[in-house]
Design a protein around this motif. Structure first.
Motif, mmCIF file in Angstrom:
data_model
loop_
_atom_site.group_PDB
_atom_site.id
_atom_site.type_symbol
_atom_site.label_atom_id
_atom_site.label_comp_id
_atom_site.label_asym_id
_atom_site.label_seq_id
_atom_site.Cartn_x
_atom_site.Cartn_y
_atom_site.Cartn_z
ATOM 1 N N UNK A 56 0.812 -1.197 0.000
ATOM 2 C CA UNK A 56 0.000 0.000 0.000
ATOM 3 C C UNK A 56 0.844 1.245 0.000
ATOM 4 N N UNK A 57 0.348 2.308 -0.614
ATOM 5 C CA UNK A 57 1.064 3.576 -0.622
ATOM 6 C C UNK A 57 0.057 4.709 -0.546
ATOM 7 N N UNK A 58 0.544 5.866 -0.160
ATOM 8 C CA UNK A 58 -0.331 7.021 -0.026
ATOM 9 C C UNK A 58 0.450 8.285 -0.359
ATOM 10 N N UNK A 59 -0.253 9.268 -0.848
ATOM 11 C CA UNK A 59 0.340 10.563 -1.199
ATOM 12 C C UNK A 59 -0.544 11.650 -0.597
ATOM 13 N N UNK A 60 -0.348 11.944 0.677
ATOM 14 C CA UNK A 60 -1.226 12.888 1.370
ATOM 15 C C UNK A 60 -1.179 14.316 0.833
ATOM 16 N N UNK A 61 -0.114 14.665 0.133
ATOM 17 C CA UNK A 61 -0.023 16.004 -0.443
ATOM 18 C C UNK A 61 -0.529 15.953 -1.880
ATOM 19 N N UNK A 62 -1.668 16.608 -2.123
ATOM 20 C CA UNK A 62 -2.333 16.497 -3.430
ATOM 21 C C UNK A 62 -1.436 16.950 -4.577
ATOM 22 N N UNK A 63 -0.601 17.926 -4.330
ATOM 23 C CA UNK A 63 0.180 18.505 -5.422
ATOM 24 C C UNK A 63 1.220 17.558 -6.017
ATOM 25 N N UNK A 64 1.525 16.445 -5.332
ATOM 26 C CA UNK A 64 2.527 15.525 -5.876
ATOM 27 C C UNK A 64 1.907 14.290 -6.523
ATOM 28 N N UNK A 65 0.605 14.126 -6.372
ATOM 29 C CA UNK A 65 -0.055 12.942 -6.929
ATOM 30 C C UNK A 65 0.106 12.903 -8.442
ATOM 31 N N UNK A 66 0.489 11.735 -8.939
ATOM 32 C CA UNK A 66 0.712 11.566 -10.367
ATOM 33 C C UNK A 66 2.106 11.955 -10.818
ATOM 34 N N UNK A 67 2.873 12.587 -9.934
ATOM 35 C CA UNK A 67 4.237 12.995 -10.295
ATOM 36 C C UNK A 67 5.301 12.275 -9.455
ATOM 37 N N UNK A 68 4.973 11.955 -8.214
ATOM 38 C CA UNK A 68 5.924 11.297 -7.310
ATOM 39 C C UNK A 68 5.503 9.842 -7.104
#
Length: 121
Positions: A56-68
């Motif tokens: 599982x993974x998560x990207x709590x900062x919306x601005x990095x989703x799809x890039x990091x």
């Protein structure tokens, strides 16, 4: 316990960097791993996390989703952060940490020293 982050540097907007964090002194596979960042004058942001199983993974900062993209190699006790399409607003000191989960309010216990990422032309 040591968490040694590396891979930061100066990159142009639109470029890529891959951060690495080598862990030692604790049972790596028992911990979720996360990346955080802090820009000058701003609060720390929780950028990405990956579960102890890697499932599982998560990207709590919306601005990095799809890039990091966060990943881990348990054989090497290392966690990575692949950063693509970098923007000037991604400029910050990036820290890796070991913790209890991948959620925004998860407790992170062990912290590394940080690596500076500067995105500028």
């Amino acid at each position: 316990v040591q968490l040694q982050a590396s891979g930061g540097g100066l990159v142009q907007p639109g470029g890529s960097l891959r951060l690495s964090c080598a862990a030692s002194g604790f049972t790596f596979t028992s911990y979720a791993m996360g990346w955080f960042r802090q820009a000058p004058g701003k609060e720390r942001e929780f950028v990405a996390a990956i579960s102890c199983s890697g499932g599982g993974s998560a990207y709590p900062t919306d601005s990095v989703k799809g890039r990091f993209t966060i990943s881990r190699d348990d054989a090497k006790n290392t966690v990575y952060l692949q950063m693509d399409s970098l923007k000037p607003e991604d400029t910050a000191v990036y820290y890796c940490a070991a913790g209890r989960g991948i959620h925004r309010n998860s407790e992170y216990i062990y912290w590394g020293q940080g690596t500076l990422v500067t995105v500028s032309s």
